[in-house]
Design a protein around this motif. Structure first.
Motif, mmCIF file in Angstrom:
data_model
loop_
_atom_site.group_PDB
_atom_site.id
_atom_site.type_symbol
_atom_site.label_atom_id
_atom_site.label_comp_id
_atom_site.label_asym_id
_atom_site.label_seq_id
_atom_site.Cartn_x
_atom_site.Cartn_y
_atom_site.Cartn_z
ATOM 1 N N LEU A 116 3.943 0.816 11.234
ATOM 2 C CA LEU A 116 3.665 1.452 9.939
ATOM 3 C C LEU A 116 4.111 3.135 10.547
ATOM 4 N N ARG A 117 5.392 3.407 10.514
ATOM 5 C CA ARG A 117 5.867 4.826 11.077
ATOM 6 C C ARG A 117 5.185 5.739 10.166
ATOM 7 N N GLN A 118 5.061 5.524 8.891
ATOM 8 C CA GLN A 118 4.564 6.727 7.941
ATOM 9 C C GLN A 118 3.216 7.086 8.509
ATOM 10 N N LEU A 148 0.902 -1.373 -0.090
ATOM 11 C CA LEU A 148 -0.085 0.191 -0.069
ATOM 12 C C LEU A 148 0.866 1.300 -0.017
ATOM 13 N N GLY A 149 1.974 1.231 -0.667
ATOM 14 C CA GLY A 149 3.054 2.422 -0.709
ATOM 15 C C GLY A 149 3.504 2.615 0.669
ATOM 16 N N HIS A 150 3.504 1.572 1.461
ATOM 17 C CA HIS A 150 4.022 1.936 2.868
ATOM 18 C C HIS A 150 5.200 0.607 3.430
ATOM 19 N N GLU A 151 6.072 1.090 4.042
ATOM 20 C CA GLU A 151 6.951 0.203 4.754
ATOM 21 C C GLU A 151 6.533 -0.551 6.121
ATOM 22 N N ILE A 198 0.249 -2.160 15.084
ATOM 23 C CA ILE A 198 -0.548 -3.281 15.301
ATOM 24 C C ILE A 198 -0.096 -4.394 16.210
ATOM 25 N N THR A 199 -0.548 -4.405 17.430
ATOM 26 C CA THR A 199 0.342 -5.106 18.375
ATOM 27 C C THR A 199 -0.199 -6.492 18.598
ATOM 28 N N GLY A 200 -1.306 -7.012 18.004
ATOM 29 C CA GLY A 200 -1.679 -8.366 18.589
ATOM 30 C C GLY A 200 -2.084 -8.342 19.981
ATOM 31 N N ASP A 201 -1.763 -9.391 20.644
ATOM 32 C CA ASP A 201 -1.833 -9.700 22.135
ATOM 33 C C ASP A 201 -0.760 -9.412 22.751
ATOM 34 N N ASP A 236 3.115 9.551 20.400
ATOM 35 C CA ASP A 236 1.848 9.726 19.813
ATOM 36 C C ASP A 236 1.623 8.475 18.641
ATOM 37 N N MET A 237 2.410 7.487 18.471
ATOM 38 C CA MET A 237 2.095 6.554 17.695
ATOM 39 C C MET A 237 0.755 5.807 18.426
ATOM 40 N N ILE A 238 -0.113 5.452 17.479
ATOM 41 C CA ILE A 238 -1.472 4.978 17.784
ATOM 42 C C ILE A 238 -0.874 3.356 17.876
#
Length: 215
Positions: free
Chosen positions: A146-148, A125-128, A153-156, A190-192
Motif C-alpha cells: 500500500l504505497r499511499q 478503501l480508496g487505496h490501490e 504486509i509481508t506475511g511470512d 521508510d515503508m513500514i
C-alpha cells in the motif's frame, strides 16, 4: 483516504491478523488465521469488503472460511476471499489435516473466490493495493503493498531481523532471498513492514541490518 491499521494476534502460533479500515467505516482483513468469532467482533460496525490471504498456511488462512460465513450473514452480501497464487491451493485445501496434526481446533480449509497474480492491483478503501509474488516460504506467497499508506504486509517472507522458513519440501531459500531483494528491498526505506509474526519494522532497517542478507 486515511487508513487505520490494527493488528490482532490470533491462534497459539501468534499470527498477526491485520485489519485495515477507513473513515467511511469500510474494512478489509488480511490473514485471519483463526478465532473467527473474535475477529468478527473486532470489525463490529464496519463493512468488510474482502478477506485477503498472503499464503496457504493454516495460521494465516484457517479462519477465513468461518469469518467469510459470519460476515456474509451479517452484511447480507458475500464477502470475497482473495487468495495468494493458485500454487498455494494444495495448502489451503489441507488446513484441517494440518490443524489436526498440530492439535489445533477451529481451523477450516478454504478455497478463495479468486486467486491473485503477480502484479495485480486491488482497489479497496480508496487505496490501490499492489500484489507482489514472493515465493520461497510457500510457492504462491504474495505480499500486499500500500504505497499511499506507506505500508507493506509481508506475511511470512520478511520479518524484523529474519526471513521466513524455507525448510519445507516446497521451500526455496535462494528464491525467497532473491524475491525479497527484488520485490521488497526496492521499496522506500521508510515503508513500514507488517510481518505475519512479531513486531513491525521498516524496509530500510531490514535492507541494512537483516542478518539473512549480510553476506
Amino acid at each position: 483516504m486515511k487508513l487505520t491499521l490494527r493488528k490482532v494476534t490470533v491462534t497459539p502460533i501468534r499470527q498477526n491478523c491485520t485489519i485495515l479500515s477507513d473513515e467511511l467505516g469500510r474494512a478489509i482483513i488480511v490473514d485471519p488465521g483463526g478465532e473467527s468469532a473474535r475477529l468478527a467482533q473486532e470489525v463490529e460496525g464496519l463493512h468488510v469488503e474482502a478477506i485477503l490471504l498472503t499464503h496457504g498456511h493454516l495460521d494465516h488462512a484457517g479462519g477465513a472460511a468461518d469469518l467469510k460465513a459470519l460476515l456474509t450473514a451479517r452484511q447480507g452480501r458475500e464477502v470475497p476471499v482473495i487468495g495468494p497464487l493458485r500454487e498455494d491451493l494444495f495448502l489451503l485445501e489441507r488446513i484441517e489435516q494440518q490443524a489436526a496434526a498440530f492439535g489445533l481446533n477451529g481451523m477450516k480449509s478454504v478455497t478463495p473466490d479468486r486467486f491473485s497474480k503477480d502484479g495485480d492491483v486491488l482497489s479497496f478503501l480508496g487505496h490501490e493495493i499492489e500484489v507482489a509474488h514472493v515465493p520461497g516460504h510457500t510457492p504462491g506467497h504474495v505480499v500486499f503493498i500500500l504505497r499511499q499508506a506507506g505500508v507493506v504486509i509481508t506475511g511470512d517472507t520478511l520479518f524484523r531481523g529474519t526471513v521466513g522458513r524455507t525448510d519445507f519440501p516446497y521451500g526455496n531459500e535462494r528464491q525467497l532471498l532473491e524475491r525479497i531483494r527484488s520485490k521488497l528491498f526496492t521499496l522506500p526505506d521508510d515503508m513500514i513492514v507488517l510481518p505475519g509474526h512479531g513486531l513491525p519494522t521498516t524496509i530500510g532497517e531490514e535492507r541494512q541490518n537483516n542478518p539473512a542478507f549480510q553476506h
